[in-house]
Scaffold this motif. Structure first.
Motif, PDB file in Angstrom:
ATOM      1  N   GLY A   1       0.789  -1.229   0.000  1.00 54.21           N
ATOM      2  CA  GLY A   1       0.000   0.000   0.000  1.00 54.21           C
ATOM      3  C   GLY A   1       0.816   1.271   0.000  1.00 54.21           C
ATOM      4  N   ALA A   2       2.129   1.168   0.100  1.00 51.89           N
ATOM      5  CA  ALA A   2       2.987   2.348   0.081  1.00 51.89           C
ATOM      6  C   ALA A   2       3.529   2.547  -1.336  1.00 51.89           C
ATOM      7  N   VAL A   3       3.555   3.799  -1.783  1.00 53.49           N
ATOM      8  CA  VAL A   3       4.052   4.128  -3.111  1.00 53.49           C
ATOM      9  C   VAL A   3       5.242   5.063  -2.957  1.00 53.49           C
ATOM     10  N   SER A   4       6.264   4.840  -3.765  1.00 52.83           N
ATOM     11  CA  SER A   4       7.408   5.748  -3.756  1.00 52.83           C
ATOM     12  C   SER A   4       7.994   5.851  -5.155  1.00 52.83           C
ATOM     13  N   VAL A   5       8.663   6.960  -5.379  1.00 50.12           N
ATOM     14  CA  VAL A   5       9.334   7.243  -6.648  1.00 50.12           C
ATOM     15  C   VAL A   5      10.806   7.456  -6.329  1.00 50.12           C
ATOM     16  N   THR A   6      11.661   6.865  -7.142  1.00 49.97           N
ATOM     17  CA  THR A   6      13.097   7.084  -6.993  1.00 49.97           C
ATOM     18  C   THR A   6      13.573   7.948  -8.148  1.00 49.97           C
ATOM     19  N   THR A   7      14.415   8.929  -7.840  1.00 52.68           N
ATOM     20  CA  THR A   7      14.947   9.828  -8.866  1.00 52.68           C
ATOM     21  C   THR A   7      16.316   9.343  -9.330  1.00 52.68           C
ATOM     22  N   ALA A   8      16.810   9.951 -10.388  1.00 51.38           N
ATOM     23  CA  ALA A   8      18.116   9.590 -10.948  1.00 51.38           C
ATOM     24  C   ALA A   8      19.247   9.821  -9.954  1.00 51.38           C
ATOM     25  N   THR A   9      19.045  10.717  -8.998  1.00 52.62           N
ATOM     26  CA  THR A   9      20.075  10.979  -7.987  1.00 52.62           C
ATOM     27  C   THR A   9      19.985  10.024  -6.812  1.00 52.62           C
ATOM     28  N   GLY A  10      18.986   9.119  -6.837  1.00 50.74           N
ATOM     29  CA  GLY A  10      18.840   8.144  -5.760  1.00 50.74           C
ATOM     30  C   GLY A  10      17.892   8.571  -4.650  1.00 50.74           C
ATOM     31  N   LEU A  11      17.318   9.749  -4.764  1.00 52.97           N
ATOM     32  CA  LEU A  11      16.364  10.221  -3.762  1.00 52.97           C
ATOM     33  C   LEU A  11      15.071   9.421  -3.883  1.00 52.97           C
ATOM     34  N   THR A  12      14.519   8.973  -2.766  1.00 49.56           N
ATOM     35  CA  THR A  12      13.245   8.249  -2.776  1.00 49.56           C
ATOM     36  C   THR A  12      12.187   9.121  -2.123  1.00 49.56           C
ATOM     37  N   LEU A  13      11.090   9.322  -2.858  1.00 54.14           N
ATOM     38  CA  LEU A  13       9.992  10.153  -2.386  1.00 54.14           C
ATOM     39  C   LEU A  13       8.772   9.275  -2.161  1.00 54.14           C
ATOM     40  N   ARG A  14       8.243   9.283  -0.953  1.00 54.91           N
ATOM     41  CA  ARG A  14       7.049   8.509  -0.638  1.00 54.91           C
ATOM     42  C   ARG A  14       5.821   9.407  -0.784  1.00 54.91           C
ATOM     43  N   ALA A  15       4.732   8.808  -1.242  1.00 51.93           N
ATOM     44  CA  ALA A  15       3.493   9.576  -1.424  1.00 51.93           C
ATOM     45  C   ALA A  15       2.289   8.642  -1.356  1.00 51.93           C
ATOM     46  N   ASP A  16       1.137   9.228  -1.130  1.00 49.44           N
ATOM     47  CA  ASP A  16      -0.106   8.465  -1.168  1.00 49.44           C
ATOM     48  C   ASP A  16      -0.522   8.199  -2.617  1.00 49.44           C
ATOM     49  N   ILE A  17      -0.173   9.147  -3.505  1.00 46.18           N
ATOM     50  CA  ILE A  17      -0.574   9.082  -4.910  1.00 46.18           C
ATOM     51  C   ILE A  17       0.635   9.416  -5.771  1.00 46.18           C
ATOM     52  N   VAL A  18       0.829   8.661  -6.852  1.00 44.46           N
ATOM     53  CA  VAL A  18       1.859   8.996  -7.841  1.00 44.46           C
ATOM     54  C   VAL A  18       1.185   9.004  -9.199  1.00 44.46           C
ATOM     55  N   ILE A  19       1.385  10.080  -9.943  1.00 40.71           N
ATOM     56  CA  ILE A  19       0.834  10.199 -11.287  1.00 40.71           C
ATOM     57  C   ILE A  19       1.964  10.449 -12.264  1.00 40.71           C
ATOM     58  N   GLY A  20       2.030   9.637 -13.276  1.00 42.17           N
ATOM     59  CA  GLY A  20       3.003   9.849 -14.356  1.00 42.17           C
ATOM     60  C   GLY A  20       2.323  10.606 -15.473  1.00 42.17           C
TER      61      GLY A  20
END
Length: 155
Positions: free
Chosen positions: A135-154
């Motif tokens: 139930g957890a969503v996260s996005v990883t960036t090219a620099t390795g930063l991980t961002l957690r969110a309730d919603i991710v939209i591409g």
């Protein structure tokens, strides 16, 4: 109740519109854009009545309507410039009472940015991975930063 968060990947027309809708719903939005600047691309865009209805829900249809105009003439041209077909659109949009609008892409993007206010747009930030686990969503960036969110939209 905890604050809901969203990460929108892409600051183009779709991403900005999604961010406005999320903000209007009380969600805190963070936008990632891989480009170093927000440069609108393309020349113009025709917004059909359903697109204008969606922009009305976002509260920007009036501003878009003032910056654009209804289609009057459509030409289909061969790559060499020769006209293949010409259609006078005036009687069509008048008969349909259509809210169809033709507008510069830059005007549409600028209007959406203004409606968004001052969101957190992170330029030069490329999303490279999406993770969904328990139930957890996260996005990883090219620099390795991980961002957690309730919603991710591409977008």
């Amino acid at each position: 109740m905890s604050e809901r968060t969203a990460v929108v990947v892409g600051a183009g027309i779709g991403g900005l519109a999604a961010a406005i809708a999320l903000q209007r719903s009380g969600v805190t939005v963070r936008i990632l854009e891989r480009s170093a600047t927000l440069q609108p691309v393309g020349f113009g865009i025709t917004l059909a009545p359903n697109a204008m209805a969606a922009l009305e829900h976002l509260g920007v249809a009036g501003a878009i309507g003032r910056r654009g105009h209804p289609p009057q003439l459509i030409e289909i041209r061969h790559p060499d410039g020769k006209t293949i077909r010409r259609v006078d659109m005036t009687p069509i949009w008048k008969a349909a009472r259509s809210s169809m609008v033709m507008v510069q892409r830059s005007a549409l993007q600028e209007t959406l940015l203004n409606a968004l206010g001052h969101p957190r747009i992170e330029l030069s930030t490329e999303a490279t991975a999406l993770h969904h686990e328990d139930g957890a969503v996260s996005v990883t960036t090219a620099t390795g930063l991980t961002l957690r969110a309730d919603i991710v939209i591409g977008a």
